[in-house]
Design an enzyme around this catalytic site. Structure first.
Site, mmCIF file in Angstrom:
data_model
loop_
_atom_site.group_PDB
_atom_site.id
_atom_site.type_symbol
_atom_site.label_atom_id
_atom_site.label_comp_id
_atom_site.label_asym_id
_atom_site.label_seq_id
_atom_site.Cartn_x
_atom_site.Cartn_y
_atom_site.Cartn_z
ATOM 1 N NE ARG A 176 0.487 4.700 4.327
ATOM 2 C CZ ARG A 176 -0.396 4.548 3.350
ATOM 3 N NH1 ARG A 176 -1.305 5.476 3.122
ATOM 4 N NH2 ARG A 176 -0.390 3.461 2.622
ATOM 5 C CG HIS A 227 -1.426 -2.839 2.796
ATOM 6 N ND1 HIS A 227 -2.068 -3.738 1.983
ATOM 7 C CD2 HIS A 227 -2.034 -1.655 2.597
ATOM 8 C CE1 HIS A 227 -3.026 -3.118 1.310
ATOM 9 N NE2 HIS A 227 -3.027 -1.845 1.669
ATOM 10 N NE ARG A 239 -5.162 -0.887 -5.695
ATOM 11 C CZ ARG A 239 -4.538 -0.659 -4.550
ATOM 12 N NH1 ARG A 239 -3.419 -1.289 -4.273
ATOM 13 N NH2 ARG A 239 -5.037 0.179 -3.673
#
Ligand code: AMP
Length: 389
Positions: free
Chosen positions: A84, A173, A234
């Protein structure tokens, strides 16, 4: 079998997956890298075991993974490695076989993702040393959003500046949004090319994506994973004018302000209690005012984003909830659908209650709202198998 490696800034996740069946033979997580209590945990059909990591860095975590693969007699069965990679910048719109040139480009994206890409590069180079005979593949978080139209991916800044400094909304994502969109098409029994979907990946990080005919046409995260929804720690969207103001009144430099918005805001900052949705739901039920407000703001922002994505989509075939919160919180899902009743969502209470801990299903009797468990590792294994076979 495919070895999937996901190096975070202070963690390494891995899985050994039989890509034909999706079966996971061995999984594990090295956490708290860089701290004295760094630890690696392995999970397989025969049980779970943990080891302290010394030295406490990424390299020793990958060395421990390789040793465990040998102990479990899996090492010789690995046919390829999938990695990833958080940021593919403007270079990558799909997964890529890692060559020297691809690795250089991943390195070139380090300025765009200073916490993540260096760890990703380390994961690639160390595992290439252990498995030099195998092909390695990079699967990018940003790739799915690479082809968003210009009017959605540009900021309203001077265009020359955007070009010169690679300023655009990259989105993140992507692997999760791509996985659940494909799964939704399967569940609805329609090709993706005929579907308009909105997927809400709601975990500690959270983003929502408008997907038209299998293509991301808008997404809530931007140049960095800070933009958009309210997240665990966040802030998501704030007025850019707030940044210099905060710097001035709090006497913070750029790093200090960025830290405040990334690490001390969101659910944690609003509630003054926790970034953990489960804990906040419990506290809100017990009357905690901050927890209640944090959840209310989270749902309101999410509902507004979802509604706004009817602009690029025109009409909606299905909304998808995924990620730790999306897959498990019947409370959040109910609040969001209630606020979106004008889009013909009608909550199916019992389906909503039963879609937890891995149970997928449609929780609306009106416009479909699917709960789907994301599986980024599976998709990384599929892409890796496809590019290396
Ligand atoms: P992730 O980053 O995808 O692992 O998601 C983490 C988030 O999922 C945390 O905020 C958890 O509190 C939340 N979560 C996990 N299980 C539940 C649950 N049963 N109810 C509400 N939130 C949950």
């Amino acid at each position: 079998m495919i070895l999937v490696i996901n190096c975070g800034s202070s963690s390494v996740k891995f899985a050994v997956i039989a890509h034909e069946t999706g079966e996971q033979h061995l999984t594990g997580l090295a956490e708290k890298l860089g701290s004295a209590d760094a630890l690696i945990t392995f999970k397989s059909a025969t049980g779970k075991s943990s080891l302290p990591l010394v030295p406490n860095n990424h390299e020793s975590a990958i060395n421990a993974v390789i040793t465990e693969l040998k102990v479990a007699n899996l090492f010789d069965h690995i046919t390829a490695v999938g990695h990833r990679v958080v940021h593919g910048g403007a270079f990558f719109h799909e997964s890529s076989l890692i060559t020297a040139d691809v690795l250089d480009k991943i390195r070139a994206c380090e300025t765009l993702a200073p916490l993540h890409n260096p760890a990703n590069v380390l994961g690639i180079t160390v595992s290439q040393q252990h498995l030099p005979q195998l092909k390695h593949v990079a699967v990018f978080d940003t790739a799915f959003h690479h082809d968003m139209p210009e009017h959605a991916h540009l900021y309203a800044l001077p265009r020359a500046l955007s070009r010169e400094h690679q300023v655009r909304r990259y989105g993140f994502h992507g692997t999760s949004h791509r996985f659940v969109a494909a799964k939704a098409a399967e569940l609805i029994s329609k090709p993706q090319s005929e579907l308009n979907l909105i997927s809400a990946h709601l975990g500690n990080g959270a983003s929502v994506t408008a997907i038209k005919g299998g293509i991301s046409v808008d997404t809530s995260m931007g140049f960095t994973p800070l933009e958009g929804l309210i997240m665990g720690t966040r802030s998501g969207d704030v007025d850019a004018g707030l940044l210099p103001y905060l710097g001035q009144v709090l006497n913070l430099d750029n790093t200090g302000v960025t830290d405040l918005l990334n690490k001390k805001s969101g659910l944690l900052g609003i509630s003054d209690l926790s970034n953990d949705c489960r804990e906040l739901e419990q506290a809100a039920a017990d009357g905690h005012v901050g927890a209640k407000l944090a959840l209310e703001m989270f749902c309101y922002r999410l509902a507004k984003y979802i509604a706004s994505y009817l602009v690029p989509l025109g009409h909606l075939d299905a909304l998808i909830f995924t990620g730790g919160i999306g897959e498990n919180s019947s409370f959040i899902r109910a609040q969001v659908l209630k606020q979106l009743s004008f889009l013909s969502f009608t909550l199916n209470e019992s389906a909503n209650q039963s879609c937890v801990r891995g149970q997928a299903g449609n929780i609306s009797t009106g416009t479909a709202a699917w709960v789907i468990n994301t599986d980024e590792e599976w998709l990384i294994a599929q892409d890796t198998a496809q590019l290396t076979s």
